[in-house]
Design a protein around this motif. Structure first.
Motif, PDB file in Angstrom:
ATOM      1  N   VAL A  51       0.848  -1.002   0.272  1.00 42.83           N
ATOM      2  CA  VAL A  51      -0.205  -0.211   0.125  1.00 42.83           C
ATOM      3  C   VAL A  51       0.858   1.407   0.153  1.00 42.83           C
ATOM      4  CG1 VAL A  51      -1.910   0.964   1.135  1.00 42.83           C
ATOM      5  CG2 VAL A  51      -1.732  -0.952   1.581  1.00 42.83           C
ATOM      6  N   ASP A  52       1.341   1.474  -1.333  1.00 44.36           N
ATOM      7  CA  ASP A  52       1.999   3.003  -1.568  1.00 44.36           C
ATOM      8  C   ASP A  52       1.382   4.456  -1.848  1.00 44.36           C
ATOM      9  OD1 ASP A  52       4.062   4.623  -3.318  1.00 44.36           O
ATOM     10  OD2 ASP A  52       5.121   3.264  -2.093  1.00 44.36           O
ATOM     11  N   PRO A  53       1.590   5.379  -1.652  1.00 43.14           N
ATOM     12  CA  PRO A  53       0.847   6.833  -1.738  1.00 43.14           C
ATOM     13  C   PRO A  53       0.916   6.460  -3.264  1.00 43.14           C
ATOM     14  CG  PRO A  53       2.764   7.332  -0.192  1.00 43.14           C
ATOM     15  CD  PRO A  53       3.419   5.696  -1.082  1.00 43.14           C
ATOM     16  N   SER A  54       2.165   6.239  -4.290  1.00 41.68           N
ATOM     17  CA  SER A  54       1.588   6.267  -5.783  1.00 41.68           C
ATOM     18  C   SER A  54       0.953   5.425  -6.223  1.00 41.68           C
ATOM     19  CB  SER A  54       2.813   6.159  -6.545  1.00 41.68           C
ATOM     20  OG  SER A  54       3.804   4.874  -6.129  1.00 41.68           O
ATOM     21  N   GLY A  55       0.106   4.191  -5.598  1.00 42.43           N
ATOM     22  CA  GLY A  55      -0.663   2.976  -5.764  1.00 42.43           C
ATOM     23  C   GLY A  55      -0.751   1.903  -4.865  1.00 42.43           C
ATOM     24  N   LEU A  56      -1.312   0.878  -5.036  1.00 42.92           N
ATOM     25  CA  LEU A  56      -1.421  -0.315  -4.696  1.00 42.92           C
ATOM     26  C   LEU A  56      -0.531  -1.157  -6.133  1.00 42.92           C
ATOM     27  CD1 LEU A  56      -4.664  -0.851  -3.418  1.00 42.92           C
ATOM     28  CD2 LEU A  56      -2.783   0.036  -2.177  1.00 42.92           C
ATOM     29  N   ARG A  57       0.340  -2.160  -4.790  1.00 42.40           N
ATOM     30  CA  ARG A  57       1.013  -3.019  -6.121  1.00 42.40           C
ATOM     31  C   ARG A  57       0.969  -4.322  -5.169  1.00 42.40           C
ATOM     32  NH1 ARG A  57       5.553   0.361  -4.658  1.00 42.40           N
ATOM     33  NH2 ARG A  57       6.972  -1.546  -3.518  1.00 42.40           N
ATOM     34  N   TYR A  58       0.876  -5.391  -6.009  1.00 47.95           N
ATOM     35  CA  TYR A  58       0.322  -6.751  -5.933  1.00 47.95           C
ATOM     36  C   TYR A  58       1.289  -7.625  -6.389  1.00 47.95           C
ATOM     37  CZ  TYR A  58      -2.017 -11.091  -5.044  1.00 47.95           C
ATOM     38  OH  TYR A  58      -1.507 -12.518  -4.820  1.00 47.95           O
ATOM     39  N   TYR A  59       2.008  -8.645  -5.697  1.00 48.53           N
ATOM     40  CA  TYR A  59       3.126  -8.801  -6.597  1.00 48.53           C
ATOM     41  C   TYR A  59       2.677 -10.783  -5.637  1.00 48.53           C
ATOM     42  CZ  TYR A  59       6.498  -5.189  -6.139  1.00 48.53           C
ATOM     43  OH  TYR A  59       7.043  -3.982  -6.356  1.00 48.53           O
ATOM     44  N   GLU A  60       2.749 -11.929  -7.240  1.00 44.90           N
ATOM     45  CA  GLU A  60       1.896 -13.564  -6.555  1.00 44.90           C
ATOM     46  C   GLU A  60       2.962 -14.158  -7.422  1.00 44.90           C
ATOM     47  OE1 GLU A  60      -2.035 -16.447  -6.814  1.00 44.90           O
ATOM     48  OE2 GLU A  60      -2.032 -14.132  -7.232  1.00 44.90           O
ATOM     49  N   HIS A  61       3.781 -15.357  -6.954  1.00 46.32           N
ATOM     50  CA  HIS A  61       5.068 -15.511  -7.034  1.00 46.32           C
ATOM     51  C   HIS A  61       5.715 -14.551  -8.521  1.00 46.32           C
ATOM     52  CE1 HIS A  61       2.408 -18.371  -5.816  1.00 46.32           C
ATOM     53  NE2 HIS A  61       1.359 -18.795  -6.436  1.00 46.32           N
ATOM     54  N   VAL A 136      -7.460  -3.008  -6.027  1.00 41.03           N
ATOM     55  CA  VAL A 136      -6.124  -1.968  -7.392  1.00 41.03           C
ATOM     56  C   VAL A 136      -6.544  -1.133  -8.765  1.00 41.03           C
ATOM     57  CG1 VAL A 136      -4.139  -2.588  -8.802  1.00 41.03           C
ATOM     58  CG2 VAL A 136      -4.640  -4.031  -7.056  1.00 41.03           C
ATOM     59  N   VAL A 137      -7.688  -1.706  -9.045  1.00 41.05           N
ATOM     60  CA  VAL A 137      -8.269  -0.654  -9.246  1.00 41.05           C
ATOM     61  C   VAL A 137      -8.534   0.616  -9.170  1.00 41.05           C
ATOM     62  CG1 VAL A 137      -9.494  -0.136 -11.611  1.00 41.05           C
ATOM     63  CG2 VAL A 137      -7.565  -2.397 -11.768  1.00 41.05           C
ATOM     64  N   ARG A 138      -9.365   0.129  -8.133  1.00 40.63           N
ATOM     65  CA  ARG A 138     -10.663   1.165  -7.759  1.00 40.63           C
ATOM     66  C   ARG A 138      -9.097   1.791  -6.870  1.00 40.63           C
ATOM     67  NH1 ARG A 138     -13.147  -1.470  -2.613  1.00 40.63           N
ATOM     68  NH2 ARG A 138     -11.117  -1.024  -1.761  1.00 40.63           N
ATOM     69  N   ASP A 139      -8.690   1.922  -6.620  1.00 37.69           N
ATOM     70  CA  ASP A 139      -7.867   2.496  -5.859  1.00 37.69           C
ATOM     71  C   ASP A 139      -6.600   3.852  -6.802  1.00 37.69           C
ATOM     72  OD1 ASP A 139      -5.638   3.400  -3.532  1.00 37.69           O
ATOM     73  OD2 ASP A 139      -3.791   3.046  -5.248  1.00 37.69           O
ATOM     74  N   GLY A 140      -5.748   3.174  -8.154  1.00 33.08           N
ATOM     75  CA  GLY A 140      -5.269   3.891  -9.211  1.00 33.08           C
ATOM     76  C   GLY A 140      -6.867   4.838 -10.004  1.00 33.08           C
ATOM     77  N   LEU A 141      -8.131   4.466 -10.257  1.00 35.46           N
ATOM     78  CA  LEU A 141      -8.994   5.329 -10.795  1.00 35.46           C
ATOM     79  C   LEU A 141      -9.681   5.986  -9.478  1.00 35.46           C
ATOM     80  CD1 LEU A 141     -11.506   2.828 -11.466  1.00 35.46           C
ATOM     81  CD2 LEU A 141     -10.605   4.276 -13.545  1.00 35.46           C
ATOM     82  N   LYS A 142      -8.858   6.884  -7.858  1.00 34.42           N
ATOM     83  CA  LYS A 142      -9.169   7.363  -7.115  1.00 34.42           C
ATOM     84  C   LYS A 142      -8.151   8.681  -7.360  1.00 34.42           C
ATOM     85  CE  LYS A 142     -12.394   5.333  -3.842  1.00 34.42           C
ATOM     86  NZ  LYS A 142     -11.899   4.442  -2.581  1.00 34.42           N
ATOM     87  N   THR A 143      -7.236   7.955  -8.285  1.00 33.09           N
ATOM     88  CA  THR A 143      -5.476   8.738  -7.543  1.00 33.09           C
ATOM     89  C   THR A 143      -5.072   9.019  -8.303  1.00 33.09           C
ATOM     90  OG1 THR A 143      -4.872   7.044  -6.509  1.00 33.09           O
ATOM     91  CG2 THR A 143      -5.484   7.756  -5.312  1.00 33.09           C
ATOM     92  N   TYR A 144      -4.919   8.408  -9.050  1.00 30.98           N
ATOM     93  CA  TYR A 144      -3.749   8.238 -10.569  1.00 30.98           C
ATOM     94  C   TYR A 144      -4.331   9.935 -11.284  1.00 30.98           C
ATOM     95  CZ  TYR A 144      -0.594   7.178 -14.836  1.00 30.98           C
ATOM     96  OH  TYR A 144      -0.017   7.616 -15.136  1.00 30.98           O
ATOM     97  N   LYS A 145      -2.834  10.307 -11.851  1.00 33.66           N
ATOM     98  CA  LYS A 145      -3.321  12.051 -12.158  1.00 33.66           C
ATOM     99  C   LYS A 145      -2.762  12.059 -13.630  1.00 33.66           C
ATOM    100  CE  LYS A 145      -3.583  14.084  -8.075  1.00 33.66           C
ATOM    101  NZ  LYS A 145      -3.190  15.504  -6.989  1.00 33.66           N
ATOM    102  N   THR A 146      -3.158  12.111 -14.762  1.00 30.02           N
ATOM    103  CA  THR A 146      -3.036  13.114 -16.041  1.00 30.02           C
ATOM    104  C   THR A 146      -2.743  14.383 -16.022  1.00 30.02           C
ATOM    105  OG1 THR A 146      -4.603  12.730 -16.884  1.00 30.02           O
ATOM    106  CG2 THR A 146      -4.035  10.281 -16.858  1.00 30.02           C
TER     107      THR A 146
END
Length: 256
Positions: A51-61, A136-146
């Motif tokens: 859980v990072d200020p720049s967005g969520l990052r998920y790792y799996e294998h 992950v996507v919900r968080d990005g849609l709320k915080t990502y800025k162009t």
């Protein structure tokens, strides 16, 4: 699944990580000075959400994380800003003020284009059945800025729902949305799309069924649209007329 933060999180970020831990059923772990590799080994778990200020990052294998980025959606929206056409918007009949139900949100790319096209008077609901991907996507849609505020506003207008799309469609009245859209995991993958590999590990790979399509046709006023590989037999199986073919094809059903 481990849920953690950067090594020195703010109180707000730590609280947000706690909320996600409850929502997703993950183990909340204080990062301290530990590396991600060390956390995985310590807790014998390869699934890790940062859980990072720049967005969520998920790792799996993998060392390659799943994270939100608008990618080609941003390119497509910039074309719309210039007055250019978008094949999906044309095929679906999408116009300003429409209501759109994206039943297979994935990374949200098509939902973003729909949200820009329908404008402030329209509405886009994006359905994603897999909780981690949805978060992950919900968080990005709320915080990502162009660099374009009208594009950022389109991101924020998308309503994410973590639910099975068939169940959601069954709950809707007849003719209650303008467009119903499906972009399931392809029956025949586009193997050169290596950027999608982190998505494949968490996405719902189930094929669409006839009952789901019947409900979609019942619910839609304008069109039901399916995106698939051009060589797929899904269009014929599910009753779609193929309208645009390249490597990717779109099928459409016009409700009566």
């Amino acid at each position: 699944m481990i849920i953690t933060t950067p090594q020195k999180p703010s109180p707000e970020l730590w609280a947000y990580a706690g909320q996600l831990s409850e929502e997703l059923g993950g183990r909340l772990v204080d990062r301290k000075q530990h590396s991600l590799t060390m956390l995985k080994k310590r807790y014998a778990d390869d699934r890790l959400l940062v859980v990072d200020p720049s967005g969520l990052r998920y790792y799996e294998h993998s060392d390659e994380p799943l994270y939100f980025h608008p990618s080609m959606a941003y390119v497509r929206v910039k074309r719309l800003r210039k007055g250019e056409r978008d094949p999906l918007m044309d095929i679906s009949g999408c116009q300003q003020g429409d209501t759109v139900l994206d039943c297979t949100a994935g990374l949200g790319s098509d939902a973003i284009v729909f949200a820009y096209a329908v404008g402030k008077e329209g509405h886009v609901t994006a359905i994603e059945s897999e909780p981690i991907l949805c978060a992950v996507v919900r968080d990005g849609l709320k915080t990502y800025k162009t660099m374009h505020e009208d594009v950022n506003e389109a991101f924020r207008r998308i309503e994410m729902q973590c639910v099975n799309h068939r169940n959601y469609l069954q709950s809707l009245p007849d003719k209650s949305v303008d467009i119903v859209y499906f972009d399931p995991m392809f029956r025949k993958p586009v193997h050169e799309s290596s950027a999608l590999e982190p998505l494949r590990s968490v996405a719902n790979a189930d094929a669409l069924d006839e009952e789901t399509i019947r409900h979609a046709v019942r619910v839609a006023r304008k069109s039901v649209v399916l995106k698939e590989h051009a060589a797929s037999g899904e269009f014929e199986r599910l009753g779609f007329a193929c309208k645009h073919v390249n490597k990717i094809a779109y099928g459409v059903i016009k409700p009566t």
